[in-house]
Design a protein around this motif. Structure first.
Motif, PDB file in Angstrom:
ATOM      1  N   MET A   1      18.535  81.917   0.823  1.00  0.00           N
ATOM      2  CA  MET A   1      18.087  82.844  -0.198  1.00  0.00           C
ATOM      3  C   MET A   1      16.988  82.174  -1.013  1.00  0.00           C
ATOM      4  N   PRO A   2      15.988  82.934  -1.421  1.00  0.00           N
ATOM      5  CA  PRO A   2      14.901  82.374  -2.217  1.00  0.00           C
ATOM      6  C   PRO A   2      15.369  81.951  -3.609  1.00  0.00           C
ATOM      7  N   ASN A   3      14.670  80.996  -4.168  1.00  0.00           N
ATOM      8  CA  ASN A   3      14.916  80.532  -5.539  1.00  0.00           C
ATOM      9  C   ASN A   3      16.336  80.044  -5.767  1.00  0.00           C
ATOM     10  N   GLY A   4      17.007  79.574  -4.738  1.00  0.00           N
ATOM     11  CA  GLY A   4      18.344  79.036  -4.889  1.00  0.00           C
ATOM     12  C   GLY A   4      19.424  80.071  -5.165  1.00  0.00           C
ATOM     13  N   LEU A   5      19.106  81.349  -5.017  1.00  0.00           N
ATOM     14  CA  LEU A   5      20.114  82.387  -5.232  1.00  0.00           C
ATOM     15  C   LEU A   5      21.111  82.395  -4.085  1.00  0.00           C
ATOM     16  N   ARG A   6      22.322  82.757  -4.371  1.00  0.00           N
ATOM     17  CA  ARG A   6      23.350  82.847  -3.336  1.00  0.00           C
ATOM     18  C   ARG A   6      23.610  84.303  -2.991  1.00  0.00           C
ATOM     19  N   ALA A   7      23.795  84.557  -1.717  1.00  0.00           N
ATOM     20  CA  ALA A   7      24.134  85.905  -1.261  1.00  0.00           C
ATOM     21  C   ALA A   7      25.598  86.161  -1.553  1.00  0.00           C
ATOM     22  N   SER A   8      25.933  87.399  -1.813  1.00  0.00           N
ATOM     23  CA  SER A   8      27.329  87.749  -2.045  1.00  0.00           C
ATOM     24  C   SER A   8      27.733  88.898  -1.141  1.00  0.00           C
ATOM     25  N   THR A   9      29.001  88.959  -0.877  1.00  0.00           N
ATOM     26  CA  THR A   9      29.594  90.020  -0.072  1.00  0.00           C
ATOM     27  C   THR A   9      30.882  90.438  -0.757  1.00  0.00           C
ATOM     28  N   LEU A  10      31.159  91.725  -0.755  1.00  0.00           N
ATOM     29  CA  LEU A  10      32.372  92.228  -1.390  1.00  0.00           C
ATOM     30  C   LEU A  10      33.293  92.809  -0.326  1.00  0.00           C
ATOM     31  N   LEU A  11      34.484  92.254  -0.207  1.00  0.00           N
ATOM     32  CA  LEU A  11      35.496  92.765   0.711  1.00  0.00           C
ATOM     33  C   LEU A  11      36.366  93.767  -0.038  1.00  0.00           C
ATOM     34  N   VAL A  12      36.441  94.989   0.480  1.00  0.00           N
ATOM     35  CA  VAL A  12      37.304  96.019  -0.102  1.00  0.00           C
ATOM     36  C   VAL A  12      38.456  96.235   0.875  1.00  0.00           C
ATOM     37  N   ARG A  13      39.623  95.870   0.449  1.00  0.00           N
ATOM     38  CA  ARG A  13      40.796  95.957   1.313  1.00  0.00           C
ATOM     39  C   ARG A  13      41.299  97.396   1.391  1.00  0.00           C
ATOM     40  N   GLY A  14      42.277  97.625   2.234  1.00  0.00           N
ATOM     41  CA  GLY A  14      42.904  98.935   2.323  1.00  0.00           C
ATOM     42  C   GLY A  14      43.609  99.290   1.023  1.00  0.00           C
ATOM     43  N   GLU A  15      43.855 100.574   0.811  1.00  0.00           N
ATOM     44  CA  GLU A  15      44.544 101.019  -0.404  1.00  0.00           C
ATOM     45  C   GLU A  15      45.950 100.435  -0.492  1.00  0.00           C
ATOM     46  N   THR A  16      46.591 100.255   0.650  1.00  0.00           N
ATOM     47  CA  THR A  16      47.919  99.664   0.700  1.00  0.00           C
ATOM     48  C   THR A  16      47.815  98.302   1.369  1.00  0.00           C
ATOM     49  N   VAL A  17      48.293  97.274   0.680  1.00  0.00           N
ATOM     50  CA  VAL A  17      48.313  95.922   1.229  1.00  0.00           C
ATOM     51  C   VAL A  17      49.768  95.526   1.413  1.00  0.00           C
ATOM     52  N   ASP A  18      50.114  95.196   2.637  1.00  0.00           N
ATOM     53  CA  ASP A  18      51.502  94.895   2.979  1.00  0.00           C
ATOM     54  C   ASP A  18      51.674  93.395   3.176  1.00  0.00           C
ATOM     55  N   SER A  19      52.435  92.768   2.300  1.00  0.00           N
ATOM     56  CA  SER A  19      52.641  91.321   2.389  1.00  0.00           C
ATOM     57  C   SER A  19      53.711  90.946   3.409  1.00  0.00           C
ATOM     58  N   SER A  20      54.469  91.913   3.887  1.00  0.00           N
ATOM     59  CA  SER A  20      55.541  91.595   4.835  1.00  0.00           C
ATOM     60  C   SER A  20      55.142  91.821   6.299  1.00  0.00           C
ATOM     61  N   SER A  21      54.005  92.450   6.529  1.00  0.00           N
ATOM     62  CA  SER A  21      53.570  92.703   7.912  1.00  0.00           C
ATOM     63  C   SER A  21      52.926  91.461   8.516  1.00  0.00           C
ATOM     64  N   ALA A  22      53.114  91.313   9.809  1.00  0.00           N
ATOM     65  CA  ALA A  22      52.545  90.173  10.529  1.00  0.00           C
ATOM     66  C   ALA A  22      51.060  90.398  10.810  1.00  0.00           C
ATOM     67  N   ARG A  23      50.390  89.326  11.098  1.00  0.00           N
ATOM     68  CA  ARG A  23      48.976  89.388  11.477  1.00  0.00           C
ATOM     69  C   ARG A  23      48.848  90.059  12.844  1.00  0.00           C
TER      70      ARG A  23
END
Length: 71
Positions: A1-23
């Motif tokens: 990125m020019p001038n030392g700026l860092r690129a950013s990305t935003l991850l938007v997860r699903g409306e429901t996040v399940d901590s008990s489900s397997a990968r």
């Protein structure tokens, strides 16, 4: 990125996040709209959200953009 700026990305997860489900590593990515499953739900497991984040860090596809994940 020019001038030392860092690129950013935003991850938007699903409306429901399940901590008990397997990968599954079978999630889909999208742009500004939620990624919906066959039943119209926006959901993701914590494990698959982590995989999506690491994959984006290793092979950036959504630099300076928002992206969504879901099944």
């Amino acid at each position: 990125m020019p001038n030392g700026l860092r690129a950013s990305t935003l991850l938007v997860r699903g409306e429901t996040v399940d901590s008990s489900s397997a990968r599954t590593a079978r999630f889909r990515t999208g742009g500004d709209q939620p990624v919906l499953d066959a039943d119209g739900r926006s959901r993701i497991s914590v494990a698959d959200a982590a995989v999506a984040l690491v994959e984006e860090a290793e092979l950036p596809r959504f630099v300076q953009r928002r992206f969504t994940i879901g099944y």
